[in-house]
Design a protein around this motif. Structure first.
Motif, PDB file in Angstrom:
ATOM      1  N   ASP A   1       0.815  -1.219   0.000  1.00 28.69           N
ATOM      2  CA  ASP A   1       0.000   0.000   0.000  1.00 28.69           C
ATOM      3  C   ASP A   1       0.848   1.268   0.000  1.00 28.69           C
ATOM      4  O   ASP A   1       0.648   2.158  -0.814  1.00 28.69           O
TER       5      ASP A   1
ATOM      6  N   GLU B   1       6.949   4.206   3.561  1.00 25.43           N
ATOM      7  CA  GLU B   1       7.255   5.417   4.315  1.00 25.43           C
ATOM      8  C   GLU B   1       8.767   5.464   4.593  1.00 25.43           C
ATOM      9  O   GLU B   1       9.516   6.043   3.817  1.00 25.43           O
TER      10      GLU B   1
ATOM     11  N   GLY C   1      10.611   2.840   4.382  1.00 25.08           N
ATOM     12  CA  GLY C   1      11.182   1.849   3.471  1.00 25.08           C
ATOM     13  C   GLY C   1      11.679   0.603   4.204  1.00 25.08           C
ATOM     14  O   GLY C   1      12.080  -0.372   3.586  1.00 25.08           O
ATOM     15  N   ARG C   2      11.589   0.633   5.523  1.00 20.40           N
ATOM     16  CA  ARG C   2      12.134  -0.488   6.312  1.00 20.40           C
ATOM     17  C   ARG C   2      11.378  -1.792   6.077  1.00 20.40           C
ATOM     18  O   ARG C   2      11.978  -2.851   5.943  1.00 20.40           O
TER      19      ARG C   2
ATOM     20  N   LYS D   1       5.609   7.963   0.525  1.00 18.55           N
ATOM     21  CA  LYS D   1       5.526   9.204   1.301  1.00 18.55           C
ATOM     22  C   LYS D   1       6.818   9.994   1.165  1.00 18.55           C
ATOM     23  O   LYS D   1       7.902   9.429   1.264  1.00 18.55           O
TER      24      LYS D   1
ATOM     25  N   ASP E   1      -5.097   1.785   6.968  1.00 21.09           N
ATOM     26  CA  ASP E   1      -5.833   1.892   8.228  1.00 21.09           C
ATOM     27  C   ASP E   1      -5.143   2.778   9.249  1.00 21.09           C
ATOM     28  O   ASP E   1      -3.962   3.108   9.119  1.00 21.09           O
TER      29      ASP E   1
HETATM   30  P1  IMP Z   1       7.724   1.706   6.373  1.00 20.17           P
HETATM   31  O1  IMP Z   1       8.305   0.411   6.875  1.00 20.17           O
HETATM   32  O2  IMP Z   1       8.047   2.860   7.299  1.00 20.17           O
HETATM   33  O3  IMP Z   1       8.046   2.012   4.934  1.00 20.17           O
HETATM   34  O4  IMP Z   1       6.169   1.615   6.548  1.00 20.17           O
HETATM   35  C1  IMP Z   1       5.401   0.925   5.710  1.00 20.17           C
HETATM   36  C2  IMP Z   1       4.113   0.448   6.364  1.00 20.17           C
HETATM   37  O5  IMP Z   1       3.625   1.354   7.348  1.00 20.17           O
HETATM   38  C3  IMP Z   1       3.051   0.379   5.314  1.00 20.17           C
HETATM   39  O6  IMP Z   1       2.992  -0.898   4.767  1.00 20.17           O
HETATM   40  C4  IMP Z   1       1.801   0.745   6.051  1.00 20.17           C
HETATM   41  O7  IMP Z   1       1.191  -0.432   6.528  1.00 20.17           O
HETATM   42  C5  IMP Z   1       2.242   1.595   7.198  1.00 20.17           C
HETATM   43  N1  IMP Z   1       2.022   3.048   6.930  1.00 20.17           N
HETATM   44  C6  IMP Z   1       2.966   3.990   6.664  1.00 20.17           C
HETATM   45  N2  IMP Z   1       2.416   5.206   6.478  1.00 20.17           N
HETATM   46  C7  IMP Z   1       1.083   5.039   6.607  1.00 20.17           C
HETATM   47  C8  IMP Z   1      -0.051   5.944   6.492  1.00 20.17           C
HETATM   48  O8  IMP Z   1       0.054   7.164   6.226  1.00 20.17           O
HETATM   49  N3  IMP Z   1      -1.257   5.384   6.682  1.00 20.17           N
HETATM   50  C9  IMP Z   1      -1.440   4.054   6.961  1.00 20.17           C
HETATM   51  N4  IMP Z   1      -0.425   3.185   7.056  1.00 20.17           N
HETATM   52  C10 IMP Z   1       0.829   3.667   6.895  1.00 20.17           C
END
Ligand code: IMP
Ligand code: MG
Length: 215
Positions: free
Chosen positions: A132, A135, A137-138, A163, A191
């Motif tokens: 979805d 953010e 990228g982790r 993002k 969500d």
């Molecule tokens: P990352 O590991 O920081 O890239 O985060 C990715 C995960 O965080 C995504 O798969 C989402 O499930 C959740 N996430 C990040 N930003 C949002 C947001 O704005 N709304 C809802 N879920 C988010």
């Protein structure tokens, strides 16, 4: 270079009452930032780009639950439409995994992968991961390093949203629907503590709702 539709930081979005939003969420949202129709139109084009690049060989589409389920279902419908309406087509199989890294509106360092078939089935396959939002990228970097141990032929990542945030690790997916401002977004299966998946449009959550649904 991966192209994407950029939603600017000063994008004001659309008033909620211009669209159909469930009554139970009316007071929780600021603006509609990406209407459902625009999500669908962009997804249709991503399907075409993906088939152009990956279409030579059996594709395993891997849905990252729960947030990826709407994008996954709609993207695969468009890929199916291409498959059944052109001379060239590729077999497509699906699998589902769960990755959890979020608590309230914060990404945590602890990324957990749950479920799915034996990842070793992916050896020699063209794998398309469908997510979805990226953010920091982790989540995706953790998942990619796990998958690469299984020796797939090719791994590509399609994320509906990326993002723009200083918290980014610099990781960019292969296919991006939209680049969005650094706000917390919900709807179209994204969500906030499990709420708002039942909303069609992608919207900005308001401050009040962050408190109301906090766990
Ligand atoms: P990352 O590991 O920081 O890239 O985060 C990715 C995960 O965080 C995504 O798969 C989402 O499930 C959740 N996430 C990040 N930003 C949002 C947001 O704005 N709304 C809802 N879920 C988010
Ligand atoms: Mg996700």
């Amino acid at each position: 270079m991966t192209s994407y539709l950029q939603i600017a930081d000063d994008e004001k979005g659309h008033e909620l009452d211009l669209f159909c939003v469930p009554r139970h969420y009316e007071n929780d949202l600021d603006k509609v930032i990406i209407p459902h129709g625009l999500i669908m139109d962009r997804t249709e084009r991503l399907a075409r780009d993906i088939i152009q690049d990956m279409g030579g060989h059996h594709i395993v589409a891997l849905c990252v639950l729960k947030g990826g389920y709407k994008f996954f279902a709609d993207l695969l419908d468009y890929i199916k439409a291409l498959n059944q309406n052109s001379d060239k087509s590729v077999p497509l199989t699906v699998d589902f995994i769960r990755v959890k890294s979020y608590c309230n509106d914060k990404s945590t360092n602890n990324v957990k992968v749950i479920g799915g078939d034996e990842l070793s089935n992916l050896a020699g396959k063209n794998v398309l991961i469908v997510e979805d939002i990226v953010e920091t990228g982790r989540t995706m970097q953790t998942l990619l390093s796990l998958l690469n141990e299984c020796n797939p032929k090719m791994v590509k990542v399609a994320s509906l949203l990326v993002k723009r945030t200083p918290r980014s690790s610099g990781y960019r997916p292969d296919y991006i629907g939209f680049e969005v401002p650094d706000a917390f977004l919900v709807g179209y299966a994204l969500d906030y503590n499990e709420y708002f998946r039942d909303l069609s449009h992608i919207c900005i959550l308001n401050e009040q709702a962050r408190e109301k649904y906090r766990v």
